[in-house]
Structures are given as structure tokens and as C-alpha cells.
Motif scaffolding. Structure first.
Motif, PDB file in Angstrom:
ATOM      1  N   ILE A  26       0.897  -1.159   0.000  1.00  0.00           N
ATOM      2  CA  ILE A  26       0.000   0.000   0.000  1.00  0.00           C
ATOM      3  C   ILE A  26       0.930   1.202   0.000  1.00  0.00           C
ATOM      4  O   ILE A  26       1.507   1.563   1.022  1.00  0.00           O
ATOM      5  CB  ILE A  26      -0.932   0.009   1.222  1.00  0.00           C
ATOM      6  CG1 ILE A  26      -1.769  -1.272   1.269  1.00  0.00           C
ATOM      7  CG2 ILE A  26      -1.825   1.240   1.197  1.00  0.00           C
ATOM      8  CD1 ILE A  26      -2.611  -1.412   2.526  1.00  0.00           C
ATOM      9  N   ASP A  27       1.093   1.795  -1.176  1.00  0.00           N
ATOM     10  CA  ASP A  27       2.067   2.865  -1.352  1.00  0.00           C
ATOM     11  C   ASP A  27       1.562   3.904  -2.346  1.00  0.00           C
ATOM     12  O   ASP A  27       0.389   3.882  -2.728  1.00  0.00           O
ATOM     13  CB  ASP A  27       3.418   2.293  -1.781  1.00  0.00           C
ATOM     14  CG  ASP A  27       3.349   1.502  -3.081  1.00  0.00           C
ATOM     15  OD1 ASP A  27       2.357   1.633  -3.839  1.00  0.00           O
ATOM     16  OD2 ASP A  27       4.290   0.734  -3.361  1.00  0.00           O
ATOM     17  N   LEU A  28       2.445   4.785  -2.756  1.00  0.00           N
ATOM     18  CA  LEU A  28       2.103   5.863  -3.678  1.00  0.00           C
ATOM     19  C   LEU A  28       1.393   5.356  -4.924  1.00  0.00           C
ATOM     20  O   LEU A  28       0.499   6.009  -5.445  1.00  0.00           O
ATOM     21  CB  LEU A  28       3.383   6.622  -4.069  1.00  0.00           C
ATOM     22  CG  LEU A  28       3.249   7.722  -5.097  1.00  0.00           C
ATOM     23  CD1 LEU A  28       2.419   8.867  -4.524  1.00  0.00           C
ATOM     24  CD2 LEU A  28       4.617   8.211  -5.515  1.00  0.00           C
ATOM     25  N   PHE A  29       1.770   4.193  -5.397  1.00  0.00           N
ATOM     26  CA  PHE A  29       1.222   3.657  -6.637  1.00  0.00           C
ATOM     27  C   PHE A  29      -0.132   2.977  -6.468  1.00  0.00           C
ATOM     28  O   PHE A  29      -0.817   2.721  -7.451  1.00  0.00           O
ATOM     29  CB  PHE A  29       2.220   2.675  -7.265  1.00  0.00           C
ATOM     30  CG  PHE A  29       3.554   3.303  -7.533  1.00  0.00           C
ATOM     31  CD1 PHE A  29       3.716   4.216  -8.558  1.00  0.00           C
ATOM     32  CD2 PHE A  29       4.638   3.012  -6.724  1.00  0.00           C
ATOM     33  CE1 PHE A  29       4.939   4.817  -8.796  1.00  0.00           C
ATOM     34  CE2 PHE A  29       5.871   3.603  -6.954  1.00  0.00           C
ATOM     35  CZ  PHE A  29       6.023   4.513  -7.996  1.00  0.00           C
ATOM     36  N   THR A  30      -0.509   2.668  -5.252  1.00  0.00           N
ATOM     37  CA  THR A  30      -1.739   1.898  -5.035  1.00  0.00           C
ATOM     38  C   THR A  30      -2.795   2.603  -4.193  1.00  0.00           C
ATOM     39  O   THR A  30      -3.931   2.139  -4.127  1.00  0.00           O
ATOM     40  CB  THR A  30      -1.404   0.548  -4.367  1.00  0.00           C
ATOM     41  OG1 THR A  30      -0.795   0.795  -3.096  1.00  0.00           O
ATOM     42  CG2 THR A  30      -0.474  -0.285  -5.234  1.00  0.00           C
ATOM     43  N   THR A  31      -2.440   3.707  -3.548  1.00  0.00           N
ATOM     44  CA  THR A  31      -3.385   4.324  -2.605  1.00  0.00           C
ATOM     45  C   THR A  31      -4.644   4.846  -3.272  1.00  0.00           C
ATOM     46  O   THR A  31      -5.731   4.720  -2.705  1.00  0.00           O
ATOM     47  CB  THR A  31      -2.719   5.446  -1.787  1.00  0.00           C
ATOM     48  OG1 THR A  31      -2.100   6.369  -2.672  1.00  0.00           O
ATOM     49  CG2 THR A  31      -1.710   4.893  -0.808  1.00  0.00           C
ATOM     50  N   GLY A  62       1.110   7.327   3.191  1.00  0.00           N
ATOM     51  CA  GLY A  62      -0.039   7.573   2.320  1.00  0.00           C
ATOM     52  C   GLY A  62      -1.117   6.522   2.515  1.00  0.00           C
ATOM     53  O   GLY A  62      -2.310   6.823   2.470  1.00  0.00           O
ATOM     54  N   GLY A  63      -0.686   5.291   2.748  1.00  0.00           N
ATOM     55  CA  GLY A  63      -1.641   4.223   3.041  1.00  0.00           C
ATOM     56  C   GLY A  63      -2.373   4.475   4.348  1.00  0.00           C
ATOM     57  O   GLY A  63      -3.580   4.254   4.450  1.00  0.00           O
ATOM     58  N   LEU A  64      -1.641   4.971   5.343  1.00  0.00           N
ATOM     59  CA  LEU A  64      -2.294   5.336   6.605  1.00  0.00           C
ATOM     60  C   LEU A  64      -3.313   6.446   6.376  1.00  0.00           C
ATOM     61  O   LEU A  64      -4.391   6.441   6.967  1.00  0.00           O
ATOM     62  CB  LEU A  64      -1.257   5.787   7.638  1.00  0.00           C
ATOM     63  CG  LEU A  64      -0.297   4.731   8.164  1.00  0.00           C
ATOM     64  CD1 LEU A  64       0.649   5.345   9.188  1.00  0.00           C
ATOM     65  CD2 LEU A  64      -1.037   3.544   8.737  1.00  0.00           C
ATOM     66  N   GLY A  65      -2.960   7.383   5.503  1.00  0.00           N
ATOM     67  CA  GLY A  65      -3.889   8.462   5.172  1.00  0.00           C
ATOM     68  C   GLY A  65      -5.179   7.938   4.560  1.00  0.00           C
ATOM     69  O   GLY A  65      -6.272   8.437   4.853  1.00  0.00           O
ATOM     70  N   VAL A  66      -5.059   6.925   3.710  1.00  0.00           N
ATOM     71  CA  VAL A  66      -6.251   6.309   3.122  1.00  0.00           C
ATOM     72  C   VAL A  66      -7.109   5.689   4.217  1.00  0.00           C
ATOM     73  O   VAL A  66      -8.334   5.869   4.244  1.00  0.00           O
ATOM     74  CB  VAL A  66      -5.871   5.250   2.066  1.00  0.00           C
ATOM     75  CG1 VAL A  66      -7.084   4.425   1.657  1.00  0.00           C
ATOM     76  CG2 VAL A  66      -5.250   5.913   0.848  1.00  0.00           C
ATOM     77  N   LEU A  67      -6.476   4.965   5.136  1.00  0.00           N
ATOM     78  CA  LEU A  67      -7.231   4.340   6.220  1.00  0.00           C
ATOM     79  C   LEU A  67      -7.956   5.381   7.065  1.00  0.00           C
ATOM     80  O   LEU A  67      -9.121   5.201   7.426  1.00  0.00           O
ATOM     81  CB  LEU A  67      -6.308   3.493   7.098  1.00  0.00           C
ATOM     82  CG  LEU A  67      -5.650   2.285   6.422  1.00  0.00           C
ATOM     83  CD1 LEU A  67      -4.735   1.571   7.418  1.00  0.00           C
ATOM     84  CD2 LEU A  67      -6.682   1.346   5.855  1.00  0.00           C
ATOM     85  N   ILE A  68      -7.288   6.481   7.370  1.00  0.00           N
ATOM     86  CA  ILE A  68      -7.903   7.545   8.164  1.00  0.00           C
ATOM     87  C   ILE A  68      -9.081   8.161   7.411  1.00  0.00           C
ATOM     88  O   ILE A  68     -10.152   8.376   7.973  1.00  0.00           O
ATOM     89  CB  ILE A  68      -6.862   8.624   8.528  1.00  0.00           C
ATOM     90  CG1 ILE A  68      -5.831   8.045   9.499  1.00  0.00           C
ATOM     91  CG2 ILE A  68      -7.535   9.858   9.114  1.00  0.00           C
ATOM     92  CD1 ILE A  68      -4.598   8.910   9.664  1.00  0.00           C
ATOM     93  N   GLY A  69      -8.874   8.440   6.127  1.00  0.00           N
ATOM     94  CA  GLY A  69      -9.943   9.037   5.325  1.00  0.00           C
ATOM     95  C   GLY A  69     -11.152   8.126   5.193  1.00  0.00           C
ATOM     96  O   GLY A  69     -12.302   8.573   5.316  1.00  0.00           O
ATOM     97  N   LEU A  94       1.499   1.675  12.970  1.00  0.00           N
ATOM     98  CA  LEU A  94       0.293   2.156  13.652  1.00  0.00           C
ATOM     99  C   LEU A  94       0.622   2.610  15.071  1.00  0.00           C
ATOM    100  O   LEU A  94       0.121   3.638  15.538  1.00  0.00           O
ATOM    101  CB  LEU A  94      -0.774   1.055  13.690  1.00  0.00           C
ATOM    102  CG  LEU A  94      -1.398   0.673  12.359  1.00  0.00           C
ATOM    103  CD1 LEU A  94      -2.233  -0.587  12.505  1.00  0.00           C
ATOM    104  CD2 LEU A  94      -2.231   1.816  11.799  1.00  0.00           C
ATOM    105  N   GLN A  95       1.490   1.867  15.747  1.00  0.00           N
ATOM    106  CA  GLN A  95       1.865   2.216  17.118  1.00  0.00           C
ATOM    107  C   GLN A  95       2.648   3.527  17.158  1.00  0.00           C
ATOM    108  O   GLN A  95       2.356   4.408  17.974  1.00  0.00           O
ATOM    109  CB  GLN A  95       2.691   1.089  17.726  1.00  0.00           C
ATOM    110  CG  GLN A  95       3.088   1.341  19.158  1.00  0.00           C
ATOM    111  CD  GLN A  95       3.985   0.233  19.686  1.00  0.00           C
ATOM    112  OE1 GLN A  95       4.724  -0.403  18.935  1.00  0.00           O
ATOM    113  NE2 GLN A  95       3.910   0.003  20.984  1.00  0.00           N
TER     114      GLN A  95
END
Length: 107
Positions: A26-31, A62-69, A94-95
């Protein structure tokens, strides 16, 4: 990143959780694709959306950003977004970010 499948869990006719299996990076190319896929899944989810991360090999900020959004969109619809199968590297991310307290993590 690949969304392997999404399917309701539990008994037919109940407000069963929806499970989405993710794999790969889960990175720039997949988010962008992941964000859209999860938004689409929210449209058919009830109550609980569970993301199985057991096959995720990498997650960027960026993947964390997707999860938050997606979590924010889920909450607006009355849906809880939970994580399961969190690999050690992702758990550590996450921690460190404090997001382990924001997402319910199921075992």
C-alpha cells in the motif's frame, strides 16, 4: 496492493460485517485505487467493515492516510472500520503514529 475480495461475514439476513482482504504494498502507486475500492465497499457495508491486512507487505504513510480518510467516511455512515491480521511492520507503524488507538484491531 490488491483487494482480494470483499464479502459479508455471518448469517444471511443479518447486518453482517463486511470483510476485505488486502495484499501487497500500500504505497504511492496503489493508494488511489485502494481509496476508491474501499469507498465503493462502504456503499454496501453495514455496521462493521473489517480490513484483513495479513497479506500486506508494506504500508506507507499515504496508506495510513487512506485508512484515516475511509474511517471518517465510514463513521459518517455509522460504520465502524476495524483491522485484522495486522503484520508486525504495519502494527509498528500504527503504534508509532498513535493510530493503534484509533482503529479497532481484531485478532
Amino acid at each position: 496492493m490488491t483487494a482480494i475480495d470483499s464479502a459479508p461475514l455471518g448469517e444471511p439476513g443479518t447486518a453482517a460485517p463486511t470483510l476485505v482482504h488486502l495484499s501487497g504494498d500500500i504505497d504511492l502507486f496503489t493508494t488511489a485505487r485502494l481509496r476508491q475500492r474501499l469507498i465503493n465497499v462502504l456503499g454496501s457495508s453495514t455496521g462493521l467493515l473489517v480490513l484483513d491486512l495479513s497479506q500486506v507487505t508494506f504500508c506507507s504513510t499515504g496508506g495510513l492516510g487512506v485508512l484515516i480518510g475511509v474511517q471518517g467516511r465510514a463513521r459518517a455512515r455509522g460504520i465502524t472500520l476495524a483491522l485484522t491480521g495486522v503484520p508486525p511492520r504495519v502494527a509498528r507503524l500504527l503504534q508509532i503514529s498513535g493510530l493503534d488507538r484509533r482503529f479497532p484491531i481484531r485478532t
